[in-house]
Design a protein around this motif. Structure first.
Motif, mmCIF file in Angstrom:
data_model
loop_
_atom_site.group_PDB
_atom_site.id
_atom_site.type_symbol
_atom_site.label_atom_id
_atom_site.label_comp_id
_atom_site.label_asym_id
_atom_site.label_seq_id
_atom_site.Cartn_x
_atom_site.Cartn_y
_atom_site.Cartn_z
ATOM 1 N N TRP A 89 38.359 41.589 40.877
ATOM 2 C CA TRP A 89 37.944 42.305 42.098
ATOM 3 C C TRP A 89 38.368 41.532 43.338
ATOM 4 O O TRP A 89 38.894 42.114 44.281
ATOM 5 C CB TRP A 89 36.421 42.506 42.103
ATOM 6 N N ALA B 174 35.717 40.196 35.718
ATOM 7 C CA ALA B 174 35.767 41.420 36.525
ATOM 8 C C ALA B 174 35.683 41.078 38.012
ATOM 9 O O ALA B 174 36.404 41.672 38.836
ATOM 10 C CB ALA B 174 34.633 42.368 36.126
ATOM 11 N N THR C 201 30.655 46.374 40.497
ATOM 12 C CA THR C 201 31.487 45.769 39.459
ATOM 13 C C THR C 201 30.676 45.209 38.296
ATOM 14 O O THR C 201 31.052 45.387 37.131
ATOM 15 C CB THR C 201 32.394 44.678 40.063
ATOM 16 N N HIS D 220 40.469 45.625 38.760
ATOM 17 C CA HIS D 220 39.122 45.371 38.233
ATOM 18 C C HIS D 220 38.521 46.643 37.639
ATOM 19 O O HIS D 220 37.829 46.586 36.637
ATOM 20 C CB HIS D 220 38.217 44.799 39.331
#
Length: 76
Positions: free
Chosen positions: A13, A9, A69, A22
């Protein structure tokens, strides 16, 4: 509930964050598509100065996602 990789992730990102990839990976498809749309519209309208605002908003959103995130990936 499917667990997603936090490391992946963050890689998404970092490299594709302005496109919202993401967020889509973490299951936040609607906000990911909104981020993608803002980026595309911002790039298309950049020459007429409207896009500057959209790309600024996406940039701030991208920085905020630095802190969000991990939680998005863990919650799925």
């Amino acid at each position: 509930m499917q667990r997603r990789s936090v490391a992946l992730a963050y890689v998404l990102w970092f490299f594709l964050g302005y496109l919202g990839i993401h967020r889509m990976y973490c299951g936040r498809v609607a906000s990911g598509v909104a981020m993608l749309a803002c980026t595309v519209i911002g790039c298309l309208t950049f020459p007429i100065l409207v896009g500057h605002l959209l790309l600024f908003i996406v940039g701030v959103w991208w920085l905020i996602d630095l802190f969000l995130t991990a939680g998005m990936a863990q919650r799925g």
